[in-house]
Design a protein around this motif. Structure first.
Motif, PDB file in Angstrom:
ATOM      1  N   ARG A  20       1.422  -0.927  -0.206  1.00 35.97           N
ATOM      2  CA  ARG A  20       0.048  -0.096  -0.330  1.00 35.97           C
ATOM      3  C   ARG A  20       0.490   1.531  -0.086  1.00 35.97           C
ATOM      4  O   ARG A  20       1.686   1.308   0.676  1.00 35.97           O
ATOM      5  N   ILE A  21       0.026   2.134  -0.475  1.00 36.04           N
ATOM      6  CA  ILE A  21       0.853   3.590  -0.209  1.00 36.04           C
ATOM      7  C   ILE A  21       0.869   4.015   0.771  1.00 36.04           C
ATOM      8  O   ILE A  21      -0.274   3.938   1.519  1.00 36.04           O
ATOM      9  N   PRO A  22       2.155   4.346   1.819  1.00 38.65           N
ATOM     10  CA  PRO A  22       2.182   4.869   3.664  1.00 38.65           C
ATOM     11  C   PRO A  22       0.836   5.929   3.040  1.00 38.65           C
ATOM     12  O   PRO A  22       0.783   7.443   2.042  1.00 38.65           O
ATOM     13  N   GLU A  23       0.224   6.104   4.228  1.00 32.52           N
ATOM     14  CA  GLU A  23      -0.276   7.536   5.064  1.00 32.52           C
ATOM     15  C   GLU A  23      -0.504   8.432   4.918  1.00 32.52           C
ATOM     16  O   GLU A  23      -0.938   9.404   4.606  1.00 32.52           O
ATOM     17  N   ARG A  24       1.558   8.366   5.323  1.00 33.37           N
ATOM     18  CA  ARG A  24       2.104   9.746   5.212  1.00 33.37           C
ATOM     19  C   ARG A  24       1.781  10.034   4.167  1.00 33.37           C
ATOM     20  O   ARG A  24       2.106  11.553   3.831  1.00 33.37           O
ATOM     21  N   THR A  25       2.449   9.319   3.249  1.00 31.98           N
ATOM     22  CA  THR A  25       2.071  10.362   1.428  1.00 31.98           C
ATOM     23  C   THR A  25       0.925  10.210   1.571  1.00 31.98           C
ATOM     24  O   THR A  25       0.657  11.498   0.489  1.00 31.98           O
ATOM     25  N   LEU A  26      -0.019   9.990   1.084  1.00 30.57           N
ATOM     26  CA  LEU A  26      -1.632  10.550   1.435  1.00 30.57           C
ATOM     27  C   LEU A  26      -1.977  11.372   1.601  1.00 30.57           C
ATOM     28  O   LEU A  26      -1.855  12.775   1.013  1.00 30.57           O
TER      29      LEU A  26
END
Length: 92
Positions: free
Chosen positions: A34-40
């Protein structure tokens, strides 16, 4: 000229925000990395809050996480305020 660059930047970062929410949702469905929440959240913070919000609700992704349902609209409000202040400051 600077307004055009700012406008292009905002379009690009919002398209990216919209796209990564859909990409992360697709990865979640397939139990993939998954794409990290930090990136989102980072994309939303640097100007992609509109695209991220639209992506959240169109993909029905992260809509039950207060970090996103509260944080992203707060980023949007902050960006609107900063934008308005900059417009007022530049016109003086």
């Amino acid at each position: 000229m600077p307004y055009r660059l700012i406008f292009l930047y905002l379009i690009l970062v919002n398209v990216i925000g919209f796209a990564i929410m859909h990409i992360d949702k697709a990865k979640a469905r397939k139990n993939r990395w998954r794409i990290p929440e930090r990136t989102l959240m980072g994309i939303a913070f640097i100007g992609g809050s509109v695209g991220t919000l639209l992506g959240m609700y169109s993909a029905r992704h992260k809509t039950k996480h207060p970090k996103f349902t509260v944080g992203v609209p707060l980023f949007l409000a902050m960006q609107i305020i900063v934008g308005l202040l900059l417009c007022l400051y530049i016109k003086k």
